[in-house]
Design a protein around this motif. Sequence first.
Motif, PDB file in Angstrom:
ATOM      1  N   ARG A  30       0.843  -1.189   0.000  1.00  0.00           N
ATOM      2  CA  ARG A  30       0.000   0.000   0.000  1.00  0.00           C
ATOM      3  C   ARG A  30       0.883   1.245   0.000  1.00  0.00           C
ATOM      4  NH1 ARG A  30      -2.796  -3.079  -1.631  1.00  0.00           N
ATOM      5  NH2 ARG A  30      -4.789  -3.888  -0.886  1.00  0.00           N
ATOM      6  N   SER A  31       0.445   2.280  -0.702  1.00  0.00           N
ATOM      7  CA  SER A  31       1.211   3.520  -0.807  1.00  0.00           C
ATOM      8  C   SER A  31       0.842   4.480   0.312  1.00  0.00           C
ATOM      9  CB  SER A  31       0.941   4.199  -2.164  1.00  0.00           C
ATOM     10  OG  SER A  31       1.323   3.372  -3.234  1.00  0.00           O
ATOM     11  N   ALA A  32       1.779   5.336   0.651  1.00  0.00           N
ATOM     12  CA  ALA A  32       1.547   6.382   1.657  1.00  0.00           C
ATOM     13  C   ALA A  32       2.039   7.703   1.091  1.00  0.00           C
ATOM     14  CB  ALA A  32       2.278   6.061   2.949  1.00  0.00           C
ATOM     15  N   TYR A  33       1.244   8.739   1.226  1.00  0.00           N
ATOM     16  CA  TYR A  33       1.604  10.045   0.692  1.00  0.00           C
ATOM     17  C   TYR A  33       2.647  10.698   1.587  1.00  0.00           C
ATOM     18  CZ  TYR A  33       1.172  14.810  -1.074  1.00  0.00           C
ATOM     19  OH  TYR A  33       1.431  16.041  -1.603  1.00  0.00           O
ATOM     20  N   CYS A  34       3.720  11.156   0.974  1.00  0.00           N
ATOM     21  CA  CYS A  34       4.801  11.788   1.727  1.00  0.00           C
ATOM     22  C   CYS A  34       5.248  13.027   0.969  1.00  0.00           C
ATOM     23  CB  CYS A  34       5.964  10.814   1.910  1.00  0.00           C
ATOM     24  SG  CYS A  34       7.353  11.497   2.852  1.00  0.00           S
ATOM     25  N   SER A  35       5.156  14.176   1.606  1.00  0.00           N
ATOM     26  CA  SER A  35       5.535  15.435   0.960  1.00  0.00           C
ATOM     27  C   SER A  35       6.413  16.252   1.904  1.00  0.00           C
ATOM     28  CB  SER A  35       4.279  16.239   0.575  1.00  0.00           C
ATOM     29  OG  SER A  35       4.633  17.444  -0.059  1.00  0.00           O
ATOM     30  N   PRO A  36       7.702  15.887   1.999  1.00  0.00           N
ATOM     31  CA  PRO A  36       8.595  16.604   2.931  1.00  0.00           C
ATOM     32  C   PRO A  36       8.918  18.005   2.434  1.00  0.00           C
ATOM     33  CG  PRO A  36       9.840  15.038   1.628  1.00  0.00           C
ATOM     34  CD  PRO A  36       8.400  14.815   1.282  1.00  0.00           C
ATOM     35  N   ASP A  37       9.252  18.863   3.347  1.00  0.00           N
ATOM     36  CA  ASP A  37       9.639  20.237   3.021  1.00  0.00           C
ATOM     37  C   ASP A  37      10.978  20.526   3.701  1.00  0.00           C
ATOM     38  OD1 ASP A  37       9.651  22.804   2.090  1.00  0.00           O
ATOM     39  OD2 ASP A  37       8.295  23.583   3.646  1.00  0.00           O
ATOM     40  N   PRO A  38      12.076  20.749   2.955  1.00  0.00           N
ATOM     41  CA  PRO A  38      12.135  20.834   1.482  1.00  0.00           C
ATOM     42  C   PRO A  38      12.028  19.473   0.821  1.00  0.00           C
ATOM     43  CG  PRO A  38      14.329  20.979   2.414  1.00  0.00           C
ATOM     44  CD  PRO A  38      13.387  20.977   3.588  1.00  0.00           C
ATOM     45  N   PRO A  39      11.784  19.460  -0.507  1.00  0.00           N
ATOM     46  CA  PRO A  39      11.641  18.186  -1.224  1.00  0.00           C
ATOM     47  C   PRO A  39      12.890  17.318  -1.081  1.00  0.00           C
ATOM     48  CG  PRO A  39      10.914  20.027  -2.588  1.00  0.00           C
ATOM     49  CD  PRO A  39      11.552  20.617  -1.379  1.00  0.00           C
TER      50      PRO A  39
END
Length: 303
Positions: A30-39
């Motif tokens: 299963r996928s999990a959304y990950c959007s770190p800052d900075p990329p």
Amino acid sequence: MGSIVQVGWIYGSTTEDVLTGLTIHGRGWRSAYCSPDPPTFLGCAPPGGPGSMTQRKRWSTGLLKIWFSTKNPLVPTLPGKFQIRQCMAYMWLILWGLRSIPELCYAILPAYCIITDSHFMPKVREPTILIPVAIFVIYNLYTLSEYLCSGLSTHAWWNNQRIWRLNTMTAWFFGFLSVVLKLLGISNTVFEVTQKDTSTNANDNDTNSGRYTFDESPMFILGTTILLVNLTALAIGLLGFRSKSGDGNGSGIGEFICSVWVVLLFWAFSKGLFGKGKYGIPFSTIYKSWAIVLLFVQLCKWS
């Protein structure tokens, strides 16, 4: 002793990332959304039109080949391993190549109607004209709002609208042809390497920065032909060279607006007609496109 689990890229495709995703999702991952800052990861895009076209063609070819393989997203969906929405998301992605066919038809349909003095759009006086107008306005306002909410500009939205249409009707179409030839056993898929732009500092004083570039690839013949067909149709319609139907059912303002919209979407090619060097469309490409346009106009008059 525990069993060995093999994890890694699934190769054998020009779009190994999507093929890998399909494979591991089919195994229950299963996928999990990950959007770190900075990329965390930043990629490099191919500079100019030729590199971008080649990359898009490669993607379209690899994605469509998945559809005709055992990794088709419908296969894990039937036993319930994929959710319906997950299957639809994969199908939207891997069917890029097939989308080129209807978009090509809609790109030349207004020109055909203007030349033959026929119509496919409702007349302005007809209430049904509100349906295509509403679809057009709602779609563009919705996509524009997505860009604005993401912190992007209207200029970025317009650029992406044009590039998506260019890629769909040129690179994706040739990707579709590549898969057809592969299925017929006429040719094999070749991995075409594209040069990436690794520069980090852009010269703001360079007037050519960000301009679209061209070469003698057949993909640019198709794009140039679409532009010239619509320009020719507009000229025929405005100068009155078409044969009037006389029954009030000829082409109207709807067909002219659609043809103008196609010309605006292919504005990069319009500038390429008068550009020089790599920023201009090669004369050989223009000559070949004009030959196709003249043939198209003649066929329209015979229809």
